[in-house]
Write a protein that holds these residues in place. Structure first.
Motif, PDB file in Angstrom:
ATOM      1  N   GLN A 223       0.846  -1.191   0.000  1.00  0.00           N
ATOM      2  CA  GLN A 223       0.000   0.000   0.000  1.00  0.00           C
ATOM      3  C   GLN A 223       0.879   1.238   0.000  1.00  0.00           C
ATOM      4  O   GLN A 223       1.831   1.332   0.778  1.00  0.00           O
ATOM      5  CB  GLN A 223      -0.924  -0.003   1.215  1.00  0.00           C
ATOM      6  N   LYS A 225       1.006   5.561   0.055  1.00  0.00           N
ATOM      7  CA  LYS A 225       0.284   6.780   0.405  1.00  0.00           C
ATOM      8  C   LYS A 225       1.077   7.988  -0.081  1.00  0.00           C
ATOM      9  O   LYS A 225       2.295   7.952  -0.205  1.00  0.00           O
ATOM     10  CB  LYS A 225       0.074   6.877   1.919  1.00  0.00           C
ATOM     11  N   GLU A 244      -3.726   7.610  -2.427  1.00  0.00           N
ATOM     12  CA  GLU A 244      -3.378   6.269  -1.993  1.00  0.00           C
ATOM     13  C   GLU A 244      -3.711   5.229  -3.068  1.00  0.00           C
ATOM     14  O   GLU A 244      -4.689   5.375  -3.804  1.00  0.00           O
ATOM     15  CB  GLU A 244      -4.136   5.918  -0.711  1.00  0.00           C
ATOM     16  N   GLU A 246      -2.847   0.662  -4.005  1.00  0.00           N
ATOM     17  CA  GLU A 246      -2.282  -0.590  -3.523  1.00  0.00           C
ATOM     18  C   GLU A 246      -2.062  -1.555  -4.685  1.00  0.00           C
ATOM     19  O   GLU A 246      -2.745  -1.469  -5.713  1.00  0.00           O
ATOM     20  CB  GLU A 246      -3.201  -1.233  -2.486  1.00  0.00           C
ATOM     21  N   GLY A 254      -7.307   0.858  -5.359  1.00  0.00           N
ATOM     22  CA  GLY A 254      -7.239   1.989  -4.434  1.00  0.00           C
ATOM     23  C   GLY A 254      -7.819   3.248  -5.048  1.00  0.00           C
ATOM     24  O   GLY A 254      -8.123   3.296  -6.250  1.00  0.00           O
TER      25      GLY A 254
END
Length: 428
Positions: A223, A225, A244, A246, A254
């Protein structure tokens, strides 16, 4: 299941589909004194609502109409009258009037304070029933009955037994094809097509993307960010999103991936080359990133390239970054030439992946495409082909970004359709 009232053979209005649009419109029309029956083919209405927003239900966005219109991907001009008639603020007031406290979160996203999508679904069902709507579940509409281009009734299959219900108006609010397990299997498109309506190409929107990459197994579950994702089509930049995302076993998902997926899907269908480009350090310019790398090298004389990259990115990205930069993990970082340092920086800020496909409707949040907007009156949501036939929600060729905008489109078109029905349609 049915409501406690006795189901009759004739009604003023029949609503097909017990989702967000169908429940709101049915309740609103019944409030105005019309007899209304709502047909839901599943065992309970509002199934899709109950799973939206990861079970929390992002029911609208706390923004202005103009701000919301900027998030609409298809049907911006068409949807404006509906949004002006029932704004995001109206939606919030409506649910608060039903006893549902709301909260506004990051990005203006509006949720029930309870964090339970179930509460929104139950509130809509209670609203419809308390307004006088008769609800018939396990009821699949097989065809519309039309006389002289005017709605005359519907044929419904209930537990495989076909029954005809007379009615003067029909609202199709069956949703699209996303999350088909909730009942959204494209029934509305078939009914509209059989009435002579054109259906714009139906495809998934707000959907994860599949990548062609040797690194998928390595990156699965990662993941990220505060990164920037760029969509390139045919090499040209088409869209950039910050936030964000993933990695999945198939590719990427995401929030920011969903936002670029609409354009990516259309480009893939057209056979164009589609790529995503990751900027893992969007807050740092190339020069600032070079200074950061040089500081790390000066701070540790024996630093290897692998150790250097570990200081810059999550562990799962270390090997892919090194390989894409054309470097060797156990070489000394201090021996990196300026050219190699610039190669590393380019990879950190421009790591590309080829998009090979998109995930199926079962993983899509909404459906793009649907009933052609040129054949529907935006002031009333009535068909321009068949008198007494109305549309609301995802069955129409409208869709928007993620963030509560699509549910707002459903609510607004439902309200507009209800007004069109109760005002006699203002037929043209």
């Amino acid at each position: 299941m049915k409501s406690m009232r006795t189901i009759r053979s004739g009604y003023d209005v029949a609503v097909i589909g017990g989702g967000a649009a169908g429940l709101l419109a049915a309740g609103r029309v019944a409030e105005k004194g019309f007899s209304v029956i709502l047909f839901e083919k599943m065992e309970k209405p509002g199934r899709k609502i109950r799973i939206t927003g990861k079970g929390r239900c992002n029911l609208t966005n706390h923004c202005s109409v103009e701000e919301l219109l900027e998030k609409v991907r298809s049907g911006k001009d068409f949807i404006r009258p509906s949004l002006q008639a029932f704004t995001p603020q109206d939606t919030q007031l409506f649910f608060e009037s039903l006893g549902i406290p709301l909260t506004v979160e990051r990005g203006g996203r509006v949720f029930p304070q309870s964090g339970r999508a179930w509460d929104i679904a139950e509130a809509l069902e209670d609203y419809a029933l308390s307004s006088g709507v008769d609800l018939l579940t396990h009821a699949e509409v097989s065809r519309l009955i039309i006389t002289d281009k005017h709605i005359a009734g519907v044929e419904v299959s209930v537990h495989r037994k076909k029954t005809v219900f007379d009615c003067k108006e029909v609202l199709i609010a069956t949703g699209g094809m996303s999350y088909p397990s909730t009942g959204s299997t494209g029934d509305g498109y078939r009914l509209a097509y059989e009435c002579g309506h054109h259906i714009e190409s139906v495809r998934p929107s707000l959907v994860p993307l599949e990548l062609h990459s040797r690194y998928l197994r390595t990156l699965n579950g990662l993941q990220l960010k505060n990164i920037t994702l760029t969509l390139r089509i045919g090499g040209d930049v088409r869209q950039q999103e910050f936030g964000e995302m993933e990695f999945t076993p198939f590719g990427i998902g995401g929030a920011i991936v969903l936002r670029i997926s609409r354009q990516a899907v259309d480009a893939l269908i057209e056979g164009a080359q589609v790529e995503t480009e990751l900027d893992l350090k969007p807050a740092l310019s190339p020069q600032k990133l070079l200074s950061r790398i040089e500081r790390e090298i000066l701070a540790a004389e024996t630093l290897t390239i692998e150790q250097l990259v570990r200081k810059l990115v999550p562990a799962k990205l270390v090997a892919p970054i090194i390989r894409e930069s054309g470097l060797k993990p156990y070489d000394e970082a201090k021996e990196l030439s300026l050219t190699h340092r610039e190669q590393l920086i380019r990879t950190l800020k421009q790591m590309r992946f080829r998009v090979s496909d998109y995930r199926p409707f079962s993983e899509a949040i909404v459906t793009a495409g649907g009933v052609s907007l040129s054949e529907v009156n935006p002031e009333t949501m009535e068909s321009r082909q068949i008198r007494g036939l109305y549309f609301a929600g995802e069955v129409l060729d409208i869709d928007a970004d993620t963030g509560g905008y699509n549910l707002q489109l459903a609510f607004s078109t439902a309200w507009q359709a209800a007004q069109g029905i109760t005002d006699g349609g203002k037929k043209q």
